[in-house]
Design a protein around this motif. Structure first.
Motif, PDB file in Angstrom:
ATOM      1  N   THR A 125       0.834  -1.201   0.000  1.00 25.45           N
ATOM      2  CA  THR A 125       0.000   0.000   0.000  1.00 25.45           C
ATOM      3  C   THR A 125       0.868   1.250   0.000  1.00 25.45           C
ATOM      4  O   THR A 125       0.618   2.198  -0.754  1.00 25.45           O
ATOM      5  N   LEU A 126       1.881   1.260   0.864  1.00 23.19           N
ATOM      6  CA  LEU A 126       2.772   2.418   0.925  1.00 23.19           C
ATOM      7  C   LEU A 126       3.519   2.603  -0.389  1.00 23.19           C
ATOM      8  O   LEU A 126       3.642   3.728  -0.896  1.00 23.19           O
ATOM      9  N   LEU A 127       4.021   1.508  -0.947  1.00 19.56           N
ATOM     10  CA  LEU A 127       4.764   1.593  -2.204  1.00 19.56           C
ATOM     11  C   LEU A 127       3.866   2.090  -3.332  1.00 19.56           C
ATOM     12  O   LEU A 127       4.276   2.928  -4.146  1.00 19.56           O
ATOM     13  N   VAL A 135       2.025   8.779  -6.522  1.00 24.05           N
ATOM     14  CA  VAL A 135       2.163  10.233  -6.336  1.00 24.05           C
ATOM     15  C   VAL A 135       3.470  10.723  -6.951  1.00 24.05           C
ATOM     16  O   VAL A 135       3.521  11.788  -7.595  1.00 24.05           O
ATOM     17  N   ALA A 136       4.544   9.953  -6.771  1.00 25.99           N
ATOM     18  CA  ALA A 136       5.839  10.356  -7.315  1.00 25.99           C
ATOM     19  C   ALA A 136       5.801  10.443  -8.837  1.00 25.99           C
ATOM     20  O   ALA A 136       6.358  11.385  -9.431  1.00 25.99           O
ATOM     21  N   CYS A 137       5.148   9.486  -9.481  1.00 31.95           N
ATOM     22  CA  CYS A 137       5.058   9.522 -10.944  1.00 31.95           C
ATOM     23  C   CYS A 137       4.337  10.773 -11.422  1.00 31.95           C
ATOM     24  O   CYS A 137       4.747  11.414 -12.400  1.00 31.95           O
ATOM     25  N   VAL A 138       3.241  11.113 -10.733  1.00 30.65           N
ATOM     26  CA  VAL A 138       2.481  12.304 -11.126  1.00 30.65           C
ATOM     27  C   VAL A 138       3.305  13.565 -10.892  1.00 30.65           C
ATOM     28  O   VAL A 138       3.346  14.477 -11.734  1.00 30.65           O
ATOM     29  N   VAL A 139       3.998  13.635  -9.736  1.00 28.87           N
ATOM     30  CA  VAL A 139       4.799  14.827  -9.420  1.00 28.87           C
ATOM     31  C   VAL A 139       5.938  14.989 -10.426  1.00 28.87           C
ATOM     32  O   VAL A 139       6.231  16.104 -10.892  1.00 28.87           O
ATOM     33  N   GLY A 197      -9.471  12.880 -11.213  1.00 28.20           N
ATOM     34  CA  GLY A 197      -8.840  11.623 -11.611  1.00 28.20           C
ATOM     35  C   GLY A 197      -7.721  11.212 -10.678  1.00 28.20           C
ATOM     36  O   GLY A 197      -7.567  10.023 -10.349  1.00 28.20           O
ATOM     37  N   PHE A 198      -6.934  12.178 -10.230  1.00 27.06           N
ATOM     38  CA  PHE A 198      -5.823  11.869  -9.326  1.00 27.06           C
ATOM     39  C   PHE A 198      -6.335  11.313  -8.005  1.00 27.06           C
ATOM     40  O   PHE A 198      -5.842  10.286  -7.511  1.00 27.06           O
ATOM     41  N   MET A 199      -7.314  11.980  -7.406  1.00 28.68           N
ATOM     42  CA  MET A 199      -7.855  11.511  -6.129  1.00 28.68           C
ATOM     43  C   MET A 199      -8.465  10.118  -6.262  1.00 28.68           C
ATOM     44  O   MET A 199      -8.292   9.259  -5.393  1.00 28.68           O
TER      45      MET A 199
END
Length: 293
Positions: free
Chosen positions: A12-14, A20-24, A199-201
């Motif tokens: 879950t953490l990964l 989030v990292a990919c989007v950022v 979409g992100f949420m």
């Protein structure tokens, strides 16, 4: 039975951190983070989703939502093979010493569901009463978990829909102001950023979280059903070997094969110990005979 181990779910953490990292990183490649910050879009998506959730669920359920979210980041290790062996040992104890011996084991048992079943058996209730009590416990526990997961799933469904609302909020004024090029940019930002937030949420955070909660609930339900079947078999006085064979069907074929291999190794080890004991005893007897000759 060992106390259930509670750990953080690394998957879950990964998944959350990686998503989030990919989007950022993708946003950073555009060169300007400020383009993705839009207050009207935040009000539409986050505010609208929050108040829709408040409208849809009673306060008693809403108070648990943060605890429900934390559950998605926890991992419970259920060892079904260990549970089966525990049930088999209890059945052997019950056949040898009577059902009342289960009450002594229950006092030291850390598992709530198993403890409840053992105490009910020790009270001498009928099979129907025992089955009703355990089935009711499974049903209501699963229903509570289902309600918690449904709140998270509701957020995942609502956020993209409100993204469309944000699109309409930006699209309608934009069509009215087509002759004003300077007004088109901010209006298009509201339109597109709202869809991005929704979409992100939904697809990066809340939909995977809801899926994880549903899976955890299903795993707990399966384990409790295994324990219930074992407890019913103990009350009926079934043979331990038959109980083990019946409960093994709850395992996957791979786990069943591993269990059989483990049992075979234990049997081989016990046979070797017995043979070594016989050799030592025989050698000792020969030594005493020589001394007495």
């Amino acid at each position: 039975m060992k106390k259930r181990k509670t750990k953080y779910a690394l998957t879950t953490l990964l998944g959350l951190v990686g998503g989030v990292a990919c989007v950022v990183i993708a946003i950073s490649e555009s060169g300007d983070f400020s383009l993705f910050v839009n207050i009207p879009s935040l009000l539409i998506i986050m505010g609208g989703t929050a108040f829709a959730l408040i409208m849809s669920y009673p306060a008693s359920d809403l108070k648990t939502i943060f605890r429900v979210m934390r559950e998605a980041f926890k991992r419970y290790d259920y060892d079904l093979m260990e549970d089966i062996e525990t049930i088999v040992r209890l059945s052997e104890m019950a056949r040898r010493d009577g059902l009342l011996v289960l009450e002594d084991y229950a006092e030291e048992c850390s598992d709530r569901f198993l403890k409840k079943g053992l105490l009910v058996i020790a009270d001498g209730v009928s099979r129907d009463d025992l089955e009703y009590s355990l089935t009711s416990d499974i049903y209501h526990t699963h229903r509570r978990h289902k309600t918690g997961a449904s709140m998270i799933a509701f957020i995942a469904r609502t956020a993209p829909s409100l993204g469309l609302v944000g699109t309409y909020v930006g699209l309608i004024p934009m069509l009215v102001n087509l002759r004003d090029p300077e007004a088109l940019g901010p209006l298009m930002a509201v339109e597109l950023v709202s869809s991005f937030y929704g979409g992100f949420m939904a697809y990066v955070i809340f939909a995977p979280m809801a899926q994880k909660l549903q899976l955890k609930s299903a795993q707990e339900k399966l384990r409790n059903e295994l324990l219930m079947e074992g407890l019913l078999a103990i009350q009926e006085g079934k043979y331990p070997r038959l109980i083990r064979e019946d409960l093994m069907t709850y395992l996957t074929q791979r786990d069943q094969a591993r269990a059989e291999q483990s049992r075979a190794r234990r049997r081989a080890g016990n046979e070797n110990e017995e043979e070594e004991g016989e050799v030592v005893e025989y050698s000792g007897g020969r030594g005493r005979k020589r001394r007495g000759a």
